[in-house]
Design a protein around this motif. Structure first.
Motif, mmCIF file in Angstrom:
data_model
loop_
_atom_site.group_PDB
_atom_site.id
_atom_site.type_symbol
_atom_site.label_atom_id
_atom_site.label_comp_id
_atom_site.label_asym_id
_atom_site.label_seq_id
_atom_site.Cartn_x
_atom_site.Cartn_y
_atom_site.Cartn_z
ATOM 1 N N GLN A 190 0.828 -1.207 0.000
ATOM 2 C CA GLN A 190 0.000 0.000 0.000
ATOM 3 C C GLN A 190 0.864 1.260 0.000
ATOM 4 O O GLN A 190 0.526 2.254 -0.645
ATOM 5 C CB GLN A 190 -0.947 0.011 1.200
ATOM 6 C CG GLN A 190 -1.920 1.183 1.203
ATOM 7 C CD GLN A 190 -2.787 1.244 -0.036
ATOM 8 O OE1 GLN A 190 -3.221 0.222 -0.553
ATOM 9 N NE2 GLN A 190 -3.041 2.452 -0.525
ATOM 10 N N SER A 191 1.989 1.215 0.694
ATOM 11 C CA SER A 191 2.897 2.369 0.687
ATOM 12 C C SER A 191 3.481 2.603 -0.704
ATOM 13 O O SER A 191 3.760 3.745 -1.089
ATOM 14 C CB SER A 191 4.022 2.179 1.710
ATOM 15 O OG SER A 191 4.995 1.254 1.265
ATOM 16 N N VAL A 193 1.832 1.756 -3.592
ATOM 17 C CA VAL A 193 0.710 2.238 -4.403
ATOM 18 C C VAL A 193 0.535 3.747 -4.239
ATOM 19 O O VAL A 193 0.188 4.452 -5.198
ATOM 20 C CB VAL A 193 -0.588 1.501 -3.999
ATOM 21 C CG1 VAL A 193 -1.808 2.137 -4.668
ATOM 22 C CG2 VAL A 193 -0.490 0.017 -4.373
ATOM 23 N N GLU A 194 0.813 4.244 -3.063
ATOM 24 C CA GLU A 194 0.613 5.671 -2.776
ATOM 25 C C GLU A 194 1.721 6.563 -3.316
ATOM 26 O O GLU A 194 1.594 7.793 -3.288
ATOM 27 C CB GLU A 194 0.479 5.861 -1.264
ATOM 28 C CG GLU A 194 -0.793 5.233 -0.699
ATOM 29 C CD GLU A 194 -0.822 5.186 0.815
ATOM 30 O OE1 GLU A 194 0.174 5.641 1.435
ATOM 31 O OE2 GLU A 194 -1.820 4.709 1.375
ATOM 32 N N ARG A 195 2.773 5.975 -3.842
ATOM 33 C CA ARG A 195 3.868 6.766 -4.394
ATOM 34 C C ARG A 195 3.455 7.386 -5.720
ATOM 35 O O ARG A 195 2.868 6.713 -6.589
ATOM 36 C CB ARG A 195 5.124 5.914 -4.592
ATOM 37 C CG ARG A 195 5.719 5.378 -3.299
ATOM 38 C CD ARG A 195 7.041 4.677 -3.568
ATOM 39 N NE ARG A 195 8.070 5.613 -4.006
ATOM 40 C CZ ARG A 195 8.833 6.343 -3.204
ATOM 41 N NH1 ARG A 195 8.663 6.273 -1.889
ATOM 42 N NH2 ARG A 195 9.748 7.155 -3.692
ATOM 43 N N THR A 196 3.807 8.644 -5.920
ATOM 44 C CA THR A 196 3.506 9.318 -7.181
ATOM 45 C C THR A 196 4.140 8.579 -8.360
ATOM 46 O O THR A 196 3.527 8.444 -9.419
ATOM 47 C CB THR A 196 4.001 10.770 -7.135
ATOM 48 O OG1 THR A 196 3.373 11.450 -6.050
ATOM 49 C CG2 THR A 196 3.703 11.497 -8.434
ATOM 50 N N ARG A 199 2.143 5.681 -10.089
ATOM 51 C CA ARG A 199 0.866 5.918 -10.760
ATOM 52 C C ARG A 199 0.939 5.447 -12.212
ATOM 53 O O ARG A 199 1.936 5.671 -12.905
ATOM 54 C CB ARG A 199 0.501 7.402 -10.703
ATOM 55 C CG ARG A 199 0.151 7.881 -9.304
ATOM 56 C CD ARG A 199 -0.132 9.366 -9.266
ATOM 57 N NE ARG A 199 -0.367 9.813 -7.884
ATOM 58 C CZ ARG A 199 -0.422 11.095 -7.527
ATOM 59 N NH1 ARG A 199 -0.295 12.052 -8.437
ATOM 60 N NH2 ARG A 199 -0.628 11.415 -6.258
ATOM 61 N N ASP A 203 -1.584 0.924 -10.187
ATOM 62 C CA ASP A 203 -3.029 1.111 -10.180
ATOM 63 C C ASP A 203 -3.657 0.651 -11.493
ATOM 64 O O ASP A 203 -4.841 0.857 -11.723
ATOM 65 C CB ASP A 203 -3.390 2.574 -9.904
ATOM 66 C CG ASP A 203 -2.716 3.552 -10.860
ATOM 67 O OD1 ASP A 203 -1.930 3.102 -11.727
ATOM 68 O OD2 ASP A 203 -2.949 4.763 -10.733
#
Length: 207
Positions: A190-191, A193-196, A199, A203
């Protein structure tokens, strides 16, 4: 401008895209491989005799193939610490896990991926799926144990090692399978996935 040949459905191409985005590199990508062909043409084979994707050409005409090598090269050339660890021991821990992804983790899970996502249901080989899952489960336990003690693959900082393994877990999590609880791996993923920089990679739908 970095040139990249490869389709986004390829896990190995996604590694390179993610790395380039982490490094804020402009990329000109040409679809290649699979339904796009190109990789068996003489000109392409002259640059990549394996006839696979990805292939890159850097701004000075320097070409490389093999996805994890490309990730290492881009991080070594363009990262300032962090992605390409300055500390030699941390760097070789990253190398260790990157090799593990390519030589151990990926081969174990490949048949389950091919059978479940790329093979029509009526043509699937259940025995191959079971064998692939059974080979992968101990590796997932190994990864879970490592991430129970580390925020990222090399410790407390995101590095080049997280990219190929993150892509591999992204693909594995997309399979319609029951999985044991993996809270540390799920927290780590999850950490990512949250990285710019991730993207358009972590995702995207796996196919």
């Amino acid at each position: 401008m970095l040139r990249l040949w490869g389709r986004t459905s390829s896990i190995n191409v996604r590694k390179v895209i993610w790395t380039a985005q982490e490094l804020d590199l402009a990329v000109q990508r040409t679809d290649a491989g699979g339904q796009f062909g190109l990789v068996r043409e003489a000109e392409y084979l002259g640059h990549n005799p394996n006839g696979l994707v990805p292939l890159i050409e850097d701004e000075d005409g320097y070409r490389l193939w093999e996805s994890n090598v490309i990730v290492r090269y881009l991080c070594a050339r363009y990262a300032h610490g962090g992605l390409y660890p300055d500390d030699i021991k941390a760097r070789f821990v990253a190398e260790q896990w990157m090799d593990w992804q390519q030589t151990t983790f990926n081969p174990a899970g490949r048949d389950a991926f091919i059978q479940l996502l790329r093979t029509p249901a009526e043509q699937r080989d259940d025995a191959r799926i079971v064998q692939s899952v059974n080979a992968t489960v101990p590796l997932l336990a190994m990864l879970e144990a490592h991430l129970a003690k580390n925020a990222y693959m090399t410790g407390e900082q995101f590095s080049m090692a997280d990219i190929p393994i993150g892509c591999e877990i992204h693909r594995w999590f997309a399979l319609p399978l029951q999985r044991p609880s993996m809270p540390h791996t799920e927290r780590w993923f999850q950490s990512l996935v949250e990285r710019t920089g991730a993207r358009g990679v972590l995702d995207m739908q796996v196919s």
